[in-house]
Design an enzyme around this catalytic site. Structure first.
Site, PDB file in Angstrom:
ATOM      1  N   ASN A 161      -0.425   6.428   7.929  1.00  0.00           N
ATOM      2  CA  ASN A 161      -0.339   4.995   7.637  1.00  0.00           C
ATOM      3  C   ASN A 161       0.912   4.777   6.793  1.00  0.00           C
ATOM      4  OD1 ASN A 161      -0.654   2.331   6.959  1.00  0.00           O
ATOM      5  ND2 ASN A 161      -2.314   2.669   5.503  1.00  0.00           N
ATOM      6  N   LYS A 185       2.275   2.080   5.941  1.00  0.00           N
ATOM      7  CA  LYS A 185       2.244   0.834   5.156  1.00  0.00           C
ATOM      8  C   LYS A 185       3.569   0.084   5.353  1.00  0.00           C
ATOM      9  CE  LYS A 185      -0.780   3.217   1.988  1.00  0.00           C
ATOM     10  NZ  LYS A 185      -1.501   3.173   0.756  1.00  0.00           N
ATOM     11  N   HIS A 197      -7.983  -2.188   6.048  1.00  0.00           N
ATOM     12  CA  HIS A 197      -7.488  -1.283   4.994  1.00  0.00           C
ATOM     13  C   HIS A 197      -7.738  -1.942   3.639  1.00  0.00           C
ATOM     14  CE1 HIS A 197      -4.722   0.936   2.425  1.00  0.00           C
ATOM     15  NE2 HIS A 197      -4.826   1.910   3.311  1.00  0.00           N
ATOM     16  N   GLU A 228      -6.008  -2.372   1.175  1.00  0.00           N
ATOM     17  CA  GLU A 228      -4.937  -3.281   0.725  1.00  0.00           C
ATOM     18  C   GLU A 228      -5.047  -4.641   1.414  1.00  0.00           C
ATOM     19  OE1 GLU A 228      -1.790  -0.484   1.506  1.00  0.00           O
ATOM     20  OE2 GLU A 228      -2.588   0.779  -0.103  1.00  0.00           O
ATOM     21  N   GLU A 276     -12.329   5.483   2.664  1.00  0.00           N
ATOM     22  CA  GLU A 276     -11.247   5.648   1.703  1.00  0.00           C
ATOM     23  C   GLU A 276     -11.671   5.085   0.347  1.00  0.00           C
ATOM     24  OE1 GLU A 276      -7.190   5.802   3.728  1.00  0.00           O
ATOM     25  OE2 GLU A 276      -7.740   3.700   3.727  1.00  0.00           O
ATOM     26  N   GLY A 284      -3.320   6.371  -2.994  1.00  0.00           N
ATOM     27  CA  GLY A 284      -2.001   6.262  -3.621  1.00  0.00           C
ATOM     28  C   GLY A 284      -1.999   6.602  -5.099  1.00  0.00           C
ATOM     29  N   SER A 334      -5.072  10.129  -0.990  1.00  0.00           N
ATOM     30  CA  SER A 334      -4.231  11.207  -1.541  1.00  0.00           C
ATOM     31  C   SER A 334      -4.434  12.543  -0.833  1.00  0.00           C
ATOM     32  CB  SER A 334      -4.463  11.341  -3.053  1.00  0.00           C
ATOM     33  OG  SER A 334      -4.129  10.116  -3.701  1.00  0.00           O
TER      34      SER A 334
HETATM   35  C1  PEP Z   1      -3.976   5.004   2.788  1.00  0.00           C
HETATM   36  O1  PEP Z   1      -3.090   4.201   2.629  1.00  0.00           O
HETATM   37  O2  PEP Z   1      -4.828   4.792   3.645  1.00  0.00           O
HETATM   38  C2  PEP Z   1      -3.995   6.197   1.946  1.00  0.00           C
HETATM   39  C3  PEP Z   1      -5.028   6.998   2.019  1.00  0.00           C
HETATM   40  O3  PEP Z   1      -2.925   6.395   1.115  1.00  0.00           O
HETATM   41  P1  PEP Z   1      -2.616   7.730   0.269  1.00  0.00           P
HETATM   42  O4  PEP Z   1      -2.714   8.887   1.217  1.00  0.00           O
HETATM   43  O5  PEP Z   1      -1.224   7.526  -0.249  1.00  0.00           O
HETATM   44  O6  PEP Z   1      -3.620   7.821  -0.814  1.00  0.00           O
END
Ligand code: PEP
Length: 250
Positions: free
Chosen positions: A9, A11, A95, A97, A167, A173, A213
């Site tokens: 992803n 973003k 997501h 976000e 998630e 992040g 992460s």
């Molecule tokens: C994500 O954006 O779905 C995500 C898991 O980001 P990160 O791997 O940076 O934590």
């Protein structure tokens, strides 16, 4: 047996030329994977360039969002038909976000999931609790609500091609990863909620990704858990080498 699925992803990163460079570099020495779906979720404006770069390879293309109408007066939105025209196979829906920054709620996401199925796009439907919700003992009620409302009325026959991404928002992040045990516990709970809605036979076929992460160094242990069928990767998907390391772990 569920085929693992690793999705990048990106973003709001990588315009068309950077997107194509990533794919070309990744494909120079792709990990030798057998039976693993590898998906790139590029920004809208980079989908065409990414589609061209991945063509002829096993990489699959995803969008990061879509609207639930086919066309019309929806300034700034992108329709599912437009994504299909660019060879998208998947679309990320809900997501955290999108939920937190853009106010997308369960009812809206439910319409998007239904529309994705209607046109033949495979949704990667994201769910997960905030730290406050986890600390407040609401982990299970939040996940249950997100699954039951977001997937309300969805045809069970469409569910095996739906990917659910668990998630935990506090791990996205932040560099703070759920332990494999925490992730497995939550993912097993997600599967039990899916079983409650769609039946056990269907829920056993649904791929549930972990996101938060994930890096080359922790991917193998996370992906080794029985209910973790893949990863949705943000930060570590921005460099071909680290993304390849995660794919190799799968
Ligand atoms: C994500 O954006 O779905 C995500 C898991 O980001 P990160 O791997 O940076 O934590």
């Amino acid at each position: 047996m569920r085929t693992p699925i690793i999705a990048a992803n990106w973003k709001m990163n990588k315009g068309p030329s950077e997107a194509a460079d990533f794919v070309n570099n990744y494909l120079k020495t792709p990990p030798d994977v057998n039976k693993c779906d590898v998906v790139i979720a590029a920004p809208f404006v980079s989908l065409a360039a990414t589609a061209e770069a991945v063509s002829g390879s096993s990489l699959k293309l995803s969008a990061q969002n879509m609207y639930f109408e086919e066309n019309g007066a929806f300034t700034g939105e992108v329709s599912p038909g437009m994504l299909l025209e660019l060879n998208c196979e998947y679309v990320i829906i809900g997501h955290s976000e999108r939920r937190a920054i853009f106010g997308e709620d369960d009812a809206l996401l439910n319409k998007k999931v239904a529309k994705a199925h209607e046109v033949g796009l495979k949704p990667i439907f994201c769910i997960g609790e905030t730290l406050e919700e986890r600390d407040g003992g609401q982990l299970e009620s939040v996940i249950k609500r997100q699954v039951e409302e977001g997937l309300k009325g969805i045809d069970p026959a469409k569910m095996p091609e739906t990917v659910v991404a668990y998630e935990p928002v506090w791990a996205i992040g932040t560099g703070r990863t759920a332990t494999p045990e925490q992730a497995q516990e939550a993912q097993a709970f997600v599967r039990s909620v899916l079983a409650g809605v769609f039946g056990e036979e269907i829920s056993d076929q649904i791929r549930i990704q972990y996101g938060g992460s994930v890096k080359p160094g922790n991917a193998a242990e996370l992906l080794g858990q029985p209910d973790i069928d893949g990863a949705l990767v943000g930060g570590a998907s921005l460099e071909p080498e680290s993304f390849a390391g995660i794919v190799a772990a799968a």
